[in-house]
Design an enzyme around this catalytic site. Structure first.
Site, PDB file in Angstrom:
ATOM      1  N   TYR A   1       0.832  -1.208   0.000  1.00  0.00           N
ATOM      2  CA  TYR A   1       0.000   0.000   0.000  1.00  0.00           C
ATOM      3  C   TYR A   1       0.867   1.259   0.000  1.00  0.00           C
ATOM      4  CZ  TYR A   1      -5.003  -1.037   0.108  1.00  0.00           C
ATOM      5  OH  TYR A   1      -6.288  -1.353  -0.247  1.00  0.00           O
TER       6      TYR A   1
ATOM      7  N   GLU B   1       1.693   6.310  -7.023  1.00  0.00           N
ATOM      8  CA  GLU B   1       0.585   7.102  -7.556  1.00  0.00           C
ATOM      9  C   GLU B   1       0.826   8.595  -7.340  1.00  0.00           C
ATOM     10  OE1 GLU B   1      -3.019   5.568  -5.844  1.00  0.00           O
ATOM     11  OE2 GLU B   1      -2.589   3.529  -6.512  1.00  0.00           O
TER      12      GLU B   1
END
Length: 717
Positions: free
Chosen positions: A119, A126
């Site tokens: 994560y 991102e």
């Protein structure tokens, strides 16, 4: 497309961008599956996960600068390493039929552990991708023929970057919670053999809670409409389709007093006859038979008289850090009524208790508390007033240490069941260990013990025990059997805390107020219309309903407060109490069954989505979420009014047009009756509002970053 996983550029295989577009766009179906109930994933969380990837995918496909940065490689690597084990886990779950214990442990472990590393890896990738895309002229200028497309793309991705500040930690902690839950279920100890009250055996030999609830509602409705009862039995999507059948039942009960009672009696009979009871020797019989059988084993009786000084009787309500009484409390009651948080009849009842303080001297009553330690039970308030309490709660030392210690310091008394004589207890630890009873396994014994106590004294029997899921149905049925016995044998007063998340008859004034609020125009209305449009009518549904006409032409208004998220087990458990309330009142018992407000008890807010919804709900006027101590105080005031005032709707001598009007009066519903929208349709939007509130402190930072970005983009400096 060139992607960097490290320092040197990596020339991706031909078609990688197309494959990413297809695979990640297909993930949009996960949102649909969550929204329609095919999977249990929360809609908001799923949408955040999927849409963040779609946005990142667009950037990495159309921005050469983003492709050239190693962040895009980190992002895609993180996605792949998360999704490959996840979908392999789903396949294994489908094959085994048990996602929790049927999947191979290595796969299970990877599914719920990889996120710890992946994560942060994926989110970092991102963020790098968004940053590089916003600073890539070829990306922001990808659509030169579209006016202002460059500015729109820039600001959209700048805003997305800002959203990650609160959203990233939220998503990460959501996965931490999911892992804890999954691991706990995986390694849970096998359940012991069933004892006491259990669900009926279904057609497949199992214990389907859905089938039991469906059968109960069908039996109730069939008492007045057999054709519709058959329709209930044929309902295939019971988990999400039950609400319309509950509403139909309420409408049928409005047809006549006879219909209302027939439905209630049939529903009760079905549940008592169909549920089973496993005796101590392992034999099984119907719950109805178990409650009528003679019991050789009996409880001993414990008794504690408190040493506290008895206060002057009066009503006091804790509210927002203050203790309100007298005129101050009356002002607050008036404010609640004016705002629409409570109904006028509830306000009148509380004011009458304020004006008659001696009513709060409850020493002439014996309060049987089923679930004495419940979060919403008035145990401490009653003890402080010097009441006599007969306490029923689990035989756990910690519970009884708390209850008995409270009783000793109070001016009241407590009577309780024991496994051995109180005089034989060596010390307090021995006393606590031998006190209490189990409503599931010892229901008949509890009933017999209660019937033997304090002959000639007035009992007020309160059903306060609460458990999650199917257990709530079982404990409600156990309490109902005791209420049935005491109301029939001793004409005991029954006391319930109705939930606002149910279908109740309401006043015309409340219905009109809800319609007026729905038609109100304001700037906030645009926000609400937006959610109605994007949800295609699923969110923010109109609360006001057309009246139902009885057979003699009288109009009845009702409110749909059913919350789909709570599920059919909760609905049938609360409906069981409704049925008993109208039957017992018809039989001559006083029945106090007022609607309590939505309250932030630990049993409710331990679920994150419910806690978030509660925080966002006050946006919708006139909602107010109550603190537990405040709720207990006002509900005790309403109970006191019902006991003391002969004109109360709780009194069987007070004429009602329909038995279900019992729930129409004294409603402290927290605003759900007069809100523009139904309870079930504001949950998701309330969560969004909560997230916006959480993000509000970051607005100045986002504004500063946006200003800097604008200055750089426009060349201001």
């Amino acid at each position: 497309m060139h992607i960097r996983l490290g320092l040197p550029a990596y020339n991706s295989p031909p078609g990688l961008s197309q494959a990413l577009i297809v695979v990640q766009s297909a993930a949009l179906m996960e949102i649909v599956h969550s929204a329609v109930g095919l999977v249990r994933s929360p809609v908001v969380v799923t949408a955040m996960q999927v849409m963040s990837r779609i946005v990142a995918l667009f950037a990495v496909v159309y921005s050469p600068a983003a492709q050239a940065h190693y962040g895009s490689g980190l992002m895609i690597l993180g996605w792949a390493l998360v999704e490959v084990p996840r979908y392999a886990f789903y396949v294994a779950a489908l094959i085994s039929g048990d996602a929790t214990k049927g999947t191979p442990y290595p796969l299970f472990y990877l599914r719920y552990t990889l996120f710890y590393v992946l994560y942060p890896l994926g989110i970092s990738g991102e963020l790098f991708t968004f940053y590089n895309a916003t600073n890539d002229p070829s990306f922001t200028g990808a659509f030169p023929s579209v006016p202002y497309s460059a500015e729109a793309l820039y600001w959209f991705y700048a805003f997305t970057l800002a959203i990650y500040v609160p959203g990233g930690p939220f998503m990460y902690m959501n996965m931490v919670g999911n892992r804890k839950s999954a691991m706990r279920k995986r390694f849970a100890k096998p359940r012991p053999p069933p004892k006491g009250l259990i669900f009926p055996t279904d057609k497949k030999g199992g214990k389907s809670t859905s089938e039991a609830g469906k059968n109960a509602l069908a039996a109730a409705i069939s008492a007045v409409d057999k054709a519709y009862g058959e329709k209930v039995l044929k309902e295939r999507n019971w988990r999400f389709g039950y609400t319309k059948h509950f509403l139909k039942m309420v409408e049928l009960q409005c047809k006549s007093p006879k219909a209302a009672l027939a439905i209630a009696e049939a529903g009760l009979e079905q549940m008592h006859s169909s549920f089973q009871f496993v005796n101590p020797d392992g034999s099984t019989c119907s719950f109805k038979e178990a409650m009528s059988a003679k019991n050789k084993t009996k409880f001993e009786t414990g008794f504690i008289e408190g040493s506290g000084s008895k206060p002057a009787p009066s009503l006091s309500v804790p509210y927002k850090g203050k203790q309100l009484a007298g005129d101050d409390l009356k002002k607050q009651v008036a404010a609640w009524v004016e705002y629409g948080t409570i109904e006028a009849s509830a306000g009148d009842a509380i004011n009458k208790v304020i004006d008659n303080p001696t009513w709060m001297d409850l020493s002439d009553k014996y309060f049987v508390m089923l679930g004495a330690g419940s979060a919403m039970g008035p145990f401490k308030v009653l003890m402080a007033l010097g009441a006599n309490i007969i306490a029923i709660d689990l035989d756990r030392p910690g519970i009884w240490k708390n209850l008995i210690s409270t009783a000793r310091a109070s001016p009241g008394t407590i009577t309780f069941p024991m496994k051995k004589p109180q005089a034989s207890c060596k010390d307090d630890d021995d006393l606590f260990s031998n006190s209490g009873s189990n409503l599931f396994t010892e229901t008949p014994m509890i009933k017999d013990w209660l019937l033997s106590l304090y002959k000639g004294k007035e009992f007020v029997v309160g059903s306060y025990a609460y458990l999650d899921g199917a257990l709530h149905v079982q404990v409600s049925l156990a309490m109902d059997a005791i209420c049935k016995a005491l109301s029939e044998s001793r004409k005991a007063t029954l006391a319930y805390l109705c939930t606002p998340t149910d279908a109740h008859l309401c006043t015309k004034e409340a219905n009109d107020a809800a319609r007026k609020e729905y038609n109100r125009m304001s700037l906030g209305k645009l926000f609400e219309i937006f959610w109605q449009v994007v949800s295609r009518g699923a969110f923010l549904k109109k609360n006001a309903r057309k009246p139902v006409k009885s057979d003699d032409g009288e109009e009845f208004y009702y409110v749909d407060g059913l919350a789909v998220a709570q599920g059919p087990n909760y609905a049938i458990a609360k409906r069981l109490q409704h049925w008993r309330a109208v039957v017992a009142r018809e039989g001559g018992s006083i029945v106090s069954s007022n609607i309590a407000p939505a309250t932030s008890t630990a049993s409710v807010v331990h679920a994150k989505t419910f806690a978030m919804a509660y925080e966002g709900m006050p946006y919708f006027k006139p909602y107010e979420i109550s603190e537990p101590d405040m709720s207990k105080a006002v509900m005790l005031a309403l109970l006191t009014y019902d006991i003391r005032d002969k004109s109360s709707a709780a009194n069987p001598k007070t004429k009602l047009s329909n038995p279900n009007e019992l729930f129409k009066y004294g409603s402290f519903n927290g605003g759900c009756w007069r809100c523009a929208y139904t309870v079930s349709s504001i949950g998701e939007v309330s969560v969004v509002i909560c997230l916006c509130k959480w993000a509000a402190p970051f607005v100045p930072v986002v504004a500063a970053v946006a200003a800097a970005g604008y200055a750089k983009f426009t060349g201001a400096f």
